[in-house]
Design a protein around this motif. Structure first.
Motif, PDB file in Angstrom:
ATOM      1  N   PRO A 101      42.168  30.777   6.794  1.00 44.47           N
ATOM      2  CA  PRO A 101      41.325  29.629   6.417  1.00 44.47           C
ATOM      3  C   PRO A 101      41.068  29.517   4.923  1.00 44.47           C
ATOM      4  O   PRO A 101      40.961  28.399   4.403  1.00 44.47           O
ATOM      5  CB  PRO A 101      40.026  29.865   7.196  1.00 44.47           C
ATOM      6  CG  PRO A 101      40.051  31.300   7.608  1.00 44.47           C
ATOM      7  CD  PRO A 101      41.479  31.689   7.729  1.00 44.47           C
ATOM      8  N   THR A 102      40.983  30.655   4.211  1.00 48.57           N
ATOM      9  CA  THR A 102      40.717  30.549   2.771  1.00 48.57           C
ATOM     10  C   THR A 102      41.954  30.053   2.026  1.00 48.57           C
ATOM     11  O   THR A 102      41.854  29.215   1.117  1.00 48.57           O
ATOM     12  CB  THR A 102      40.257  31.901   2.198  1.00 48.57           C
ATOM     13  OG1 THR A 102      41.265  32.895   2.425  1.00 48.57           O
ATOM     14  CG2 THR A 102      38.952  32.344   2.858  1.00 48.57           C
ATOM     15  N   TRP A 103      43.123  30.546   2.390  1.00 50.61           N
ATOM     16  CA  TRP A 103      44.367  30.097   1.758  1.00 50.61           C
ATOM     17  C   TRP A 103      44.633  28.630   2.083  1.00 50.61           C
ATOM     18  O   TRP A 103      45.052  27.851   1.213  1.00 50.61           O
ATOM     19  CB  TRP A 103      45.522  30.973   2.215  1.00 50.61           C
ATOM     20  CG  TRP A 103      46.847  30.717   1.573  1.00 50.61           C
ATOM     21  CD1 TRP A 103      47.933  30.130   2.137  1.00 50.61           C
ATOM     22  CD2 TRP A 103      47.252  31.057   0.232  1.00 50.61           C
ATOM     23  NE1 TRP A 103      48.985  30.082   1.262  1.00 50.61           N
ATOM     24  CE2 TRP A 103      48.592  30.656   0.083  1.00 50.61           C
ATOM     25  CE3 TRP A 103      46.606  31.674  -0.832  1.00 50.61           C
ATOM     26  CZ2 TRP A 103      49.308  30.838  -1.103  1.00 50.61           C
ATOM     27  CZ3 TRP A 103      47.312  31.859  -2.014  1.00 50.61           C
ATOM     28  CH2 TRP A 103      48.647  31.442  -2.143  1.00 50.61           C
ATOM     29  N   TRP A 104      44.382  28.240   3.312  1.00 51.63           N
ATOM     30  CA  TRP A 104      44.561  26.843   3.738  1.00 51.63           C
ATOM     31  C   TRP A 104      43.703  25.916   2.862  1.00 51.63           C
ATOM     32  O   TRP A 104      44.157  24.868   2.409  1.00 51.63           O
ATOM     33  CB  TRP A 104      44.192  26.705   5.206  1.00 51.63           C
ATOM     34  CG  TRP A 104      44.424  25.358   5.820  1.00 51.63           C
ATOM     35  CD1 TRP A 104      43.518  24.364   5.999  1.00 51.63           C
ATOM     36  CD2 TRP A 104      45.652  24.865   6.376  1.00 51.63           C
ATOM     37  NE1 TRP A 104      44.094  23.282   6.622  1.00 51.63           N
ATOM     38  CE2 TRP A 104      45.407  23.566   6.868  1.00 51.63           C
ATOM     39  CE3 TRP A 104      46.937  25.405   6.511  1.00 51.63           C
ATOM     40  CZ2 TRP A 104      46.395  22.788   7.479  1.00 51.63           C
ATOM     41  CZ3 TRP A 104      47.919  24.629   7.125  1.00 51.63           C
ATOM     42  CH2 TRP A 104      47.643  23.343   7.594  1.00 51.63           C
ATOM     43  N   ASP A 105      42.479  26.335   2.607  1.00 48.30           N
ATOM     44  CA  ASP A 105      41.583  25.517   1.798  1.00 48.30           C
ATOM     45  C   ASP A 105      42.065  25.445   0.353  1.00 48.30           C
ATOM     46  O   ASP A 105      41.948  24.398  -0.295  1.00 48.30           O
ATOM     47  CB  ASP A 105      40.163  26.085   1.852  1.00 48.30           C
ATOM     48  CG  ASP A 105      39.123  25.090   1.380  1.00 48.30           C
ATOM     49  OD1 ASP A 105      38.717  24.229   2.183  1.00 48.30           O
ATOM     50  OD2 ASP A 105      38.727  25.155   0.194  1.00 48.30           O
ATOM     51  N   VAL A 106      42.599  26.538  -0.165  1.00 47.15           N
ATOM     52  CA  VAL A 106      43.146  26.532  -1.517  1.00 47.15           C
ATOM     53  C   VAL A 106      44.343  25.592  -1.596  1.00 47.15           C
ATOM     54  O   VAL A 106      44.488  24.817  -2.561  1.00 47.15           O
ATOM     55  CB  VAL A 106      43.543  27.957  -1.961  1.00 47.15           C
ATOM     56  CG1 VAL A 106      44.340  27.928  -3.265  1.00 47.15           C
ATOM     57  CG2 VAL A 106      42.305  28.827  -2.126  1.00 47.15           C
ATOM     58  N   LEU A 107      45.211  25.629  -0.605  1.00 45.23           N
ATOM     59  CA  LEU A 107      46.356  24.720  -0.594  1.00 45.23           C
ATOM     60  C   LEU A 107      45.889  23.267  -0.549  1.00 45.23           C
ATOM     61  O   LEU A 107      46.465  22.384  -1.197  1.00 45.23           O
ATOM     62  CB  LEU A 107      47.258  25.018   0.604  1.00 45.23           C
ATOM     63  CG  LEU A 107      48.004  26.356   0.608  1.00 45.23           C
ATOM     64  CD1 LEU A 107      48.818  26.494   1.891  1.00 45.23           C
ATOM     65  CD2 LEU A 107      48.907  26.494  -0.599  1.00 45.23           C
ATOM     66  N   LYS A 108      44.857  23.012   0.195  1.00 44.37           N
ATOM     67  CA  LYS A 108      44.383  21.637   0.372  1.00 44.37           C
ATOM     68  C   LYS A 108      43.639  21.118  -0.846  1.00 44.37           C
ATOM     69  O   LYS A 108      43.797  19.951  -1.241  1.00 44.37           O
ATOM     70  CB  LYS A 108      43.476  21.560   1.602  1.00 44.37           C
ATOM     71  CG  LYS A 108      43.010  20.139   1.933  1.00 44.37           C
ATOM     72  CD  LYS A 108      42.256  20.103   3.246  1.00 44.37           C
ATOM     73  CE  LYS A 108      41.866  18.668   3.584  1.00 44.37           C
ATOM     74  NZ  LYS A 108      41.173  18.581   4.898  1.00 44.37           N
TER      75      LYS A 108
END
Length: 755
Positions: A101-108
């Motif tokens: 979830p943290t990496w996903w948010d960074v990508l987004k």
């Protein structure tokens, strides 16, 4: 809470927490005090190891989730055991972005993400590069849009709010990330990785917020009494390991903390608030003392004959480290070089210094002398760069300088990839010594050297872990024990291996020698296991084929070589006969090194399954399922009084392991000091013995040489006149002098307890 010993279990989806809980009673019967578990936080879906954590807030559902951990904790407590867990502070798994979830948010959301500070990303380079596309000019044309996600085959990426209109290419070009050709990863990726693995992104645990977020769940386990100890994975990748351990110790003030710090021979562990290392240093000493140092010249000659090369290990390591520094870690090198734009030759000079760095890393201000050593060696090799080295050195010595900080992280990765994962597969003179934490150029360890190291450990780090096998060792402890026998029969080995390399040829003679040693060390083993090892070894060596660009013709030749070993009746029989000839002395070495590791200063770890004979090779081979039912049955027979012979069932090893572990747990007062015990007589050098303060461990060294002498003859041990009970046979001994022939008539090892 200091363990008396630990037992490492690879908790994984096919052996989850419920299965682990079911062996708690067996481990208690075995004699350990603590289960030592692989990482338990949620990892990449399907992960077989757990070092790719994607969610730091919960136990992995594939392992059994929070209920599974509570069940394991209760089962361990019911059996009187504690729990040591492995944690991974350096990096997180990003192979499946949506799982993290943290990496996903960074990508987004890019650098505006609330989690942007979690990862070591160089946003000055523009969009976050994700090296995932096939090496094809039209790879981006395979992108599609599904809802609020970009899809590339089985990979999915988020679409930032308000950027989803238009074609998939147009949507992609509006994102905070850029999907690029996978071949650009090593040279252009703009986030720090674990070594060169783009699927493992480095975490910034030096930030208190990131530390708290990634450690809250683990420290909750500690506070609630579910966890007694922590093993810290790869601290050398951290920005400031010392500060990290201070923070971890503050959160777990009473826990037993050990660190996966690989010490080069002679290197000292920094005085961090930890109990010690995970034991590679001890492994090198224990394995080495069962090697005949006097035959080194034979193996030099054989290696030269087989390979036609005369390079030194030092020169080979320089070459492999320089290649890693400039190619695999080119992105990290470029990031450092941009910190010194005024020095045009900075990339080459930094790479040269890393290639010449004598240890994994320094911990400034401690370890500045290693930088001086690297400067001297690099200057010798590249005198034209001396002025550049001197320009950089002032900054590289400064603990507060960003260049110095990143260089320390860089040298550890260069060492690991250049030595462990490359040079160890190319320098194949004597594979028994090609192990993490050891210098393969040092052929063996004398008893005096061993005693000196053991006394230093007892004084400096009495609670450190000691190991013989781990999930990262290149070959299992019993394979190394059998290979040590080759040092006693160099002529016989030279004769057969020279014949075998002609019978089953391979274009890479160094690799061929490594494979033949592996064959004879692990025989009998299935063709599939050997082939899997051989392909991995060849690609790791990177001389004839690589992971990035497999050479089909070479790998076909490799398969043909392996096929010949199994399909040629005469060759197969000869391999079997030679392996059989060195197996009994190999068992002697196995029992000896196991007893020494268990009884020497430190907290011994038993890697899963190694309480019986174990012929495991490098991972994933050493993560194979363990037959605990068979081990339970043998242990029950031992407890019923069965006195097993030293044979291929491994029961004698289980006897040594269980009796020593039980004594460690039940009588810790017997293991509080260390004193070498020296044998007298014509073959006294074949005894390795020490007194721990009420317990004397005795092991046979160099069993082939002992048999050539016709046995123990007049060899004796001087004891203190007390009565002693030998633990493995229950025999009693007394007097001031004990005949070694009497003591070791049943087993090549003995453990004497003062009555």
């Amino acid at each position: 809470m200091r363990p008396s010993s630990t037992y490492r279990v690879q908790v994984r989806p096919d052996f989850p927490l419920t299965s682990t809980a079911e062996i708690a009673d067996y481990l208690a019967d075995l004699g350990v005090s603590h289960l030592y578990s692989a990482p338990l936080l949620t990892a990449t879906p399907g992960s077989e190891h757990g070092y790719d954590v994607v969610d730091h807030t919960r136990v992995g559902p594939e392992l059994g989730g929070p209920e599974g951990l509570r069940g394991l904790s209760q089962a361990l407590k019911n059996s009187g055991l504690g729990l040591v867990v492995d944690i991974v502070p350096n990096h997180a798994g990003v192979a499946v972005p949506k799982a993290n979830p943290t990496w996903w948010d960074v990508l987004k959301n890019g650098d505006k993400s609330q989690f942007a500070k979690f990862y070591d990303i160089d946003w000055s380079r523009g969009r976050l590069l994700i090296p995932v596309l096939a090496d094809e000019p039209d790879a981006l044309d395979q992108l599609t849009v599904e809802g609020d996600e970009l899809v590339y085959y089985d990979k999915r990426y988020p679409i930032a709010d308000g950027t989803g209109d238009g074609s998939a290419r147009e949507v992609h070009d509006r994102q905070h990330y850029e999907l690029v050709n996978w071949t650009r990863g090593d040279s252009e990726v703009n986030y720090r990785r674990f070594f060169a693995i783009v699927d493992l992104a480095a975490l910034r645990v030096e930030d208190p917020e990131v530390f708290d977020a990634t450690h809250a769940e683990i420290l909750r386990w500690v506070r609630e009494g579910m966890v007694d100890g922590i093993r810290v994975d790869h601290p050398d990748g951290l920005r400031d390991p010392g500060a990290y351990f201070e923070r971890l110790r503050a959160g777990a003030p009473d826990s037993w903390l050990v660190v996966e710090k690989i010490l080069e021979p002679g290197e000292q562990l920094p005085r961090w608030p930890v109990a010690g290392t995970t034991g590679y240093d001890a492994m090198a000493e224990v394995n080495g003392v069962f090697v005949d140092s006097g035959t080194e010249a034979f193996f030099d000659t054989l290696d030269h004959h087989l390979t036609g090369t005369t390079t030194t290990f030092q020169n080979l390591v320089y070459d492999t480290k320089l290649d890693v520094a400039t190619r695999l870690l080119a992105a990290e090198l470029g990031r450092m070089a941009r910190l010194v734009p005024e020095v045009e030759a900075a990339p080459r000079a930094l790479a040269e210094l890393a290639a010449c760095f004598p240890v994994y890393r320094s911990y400034l201000p401690a370890g500045a002398r290693h930088l001086a050593q690297a400067r001297a060696e690099a200057g010798r090799r590249r005198p034209q760069l001396i002025s550049v080295f001197d320009q950089l050195l002032g900054r590289l010595r400064n603990p507060a300088d960003e260049l110095a900080i990143r260089f320390q992280q860089y040298t550890g990765a260069v060492m690991a990839k250049g030595v462990e994962d490359t040079a160890f597969y190319r320098w194949t003179r004597f594979a028994a010594r090609n192990e993490v934490g050891n210098d393969p150029a040092k052929f063996g360890v004398t008893p005096d050297e061993f005693h000196e190291c053991a006394q230093a450990r007892a004084h400096d780090w009495p609670d450190t872990m000691t190991s013989l096998s781990t999930h990262d060792t290149k070959r299992g402890e019993d394979v190394r024990a059998r290979l040590a026998v080759l040092s006693e029969v160099p002529g016989d080995w030279t004769e057969v291996v020279r014949r075998w390399v002609r019978a089953a040829p391979l274009p890479d003679p160094s690799l061929a020698h490594l494979i033949w040693q592996t064959v004879i060390g692990a025989w009998p083993l299935s063709k599939d296991r050997l082939l899997a090892y051989a392909v991995k070894a060849a690609r790791e060596a990177g001389a004839a084929t690589t992971w990035q660009q497999p050479d089909e013709s070479f790998e076909n030749a490799l398969r043909a070589m392996i096929d010949k070993i199994y399909d040629d009746p005469a060759l197969h029989r000869e391999v079997s006969d030679f392996a059989a000839s060195i197996t009994p002395p190999g068992w002697s070495n196995s029992l000896g090194q196991k007893l020494v590791q268990l009884a020497m200063p430190g907290v011994p770890d038993v890697y899963q399954g190694t309480e019986l004979w174990d012929s495991s090779l490098v991972d994933p081979d050493n993560r194979r399922p363990v037959d605990f039912a068979a081990r339970r049955e043998i242990l029950a027979r031992l407890d019923d009084g069965w006195q097993p012979p030293v044979d291929d069932s491994g029961a004698a090893k289980l006897l040594v392991v269980s009796r020593t572990l039980r004594l460690l747990r039940q009588r810790p007062e017997l293991f509080t000091s260390y004193r070498p015990v020296f044998a007298e007589g014509r073959v006294g050098e074949h005894v390795l013995a020490f007194d721990r303060g009420g317990v004397v461990a005795v092991a046979t060294r160099l069993p082939v040489g002992l048999s050539r002498h016709g046995g123990w003859h007049d060899t004796t041990l001087s004891l203190d006149g007390h009565s002693w009970t030998e633990v493995f046979t229950n025999a009693s001994y007394g007097g001031n002098r004990l005949a070694v022939a009497d003591l070791l008539q049943t087993y090549p090892v003995a453990l004497l307890v003062k009555e």
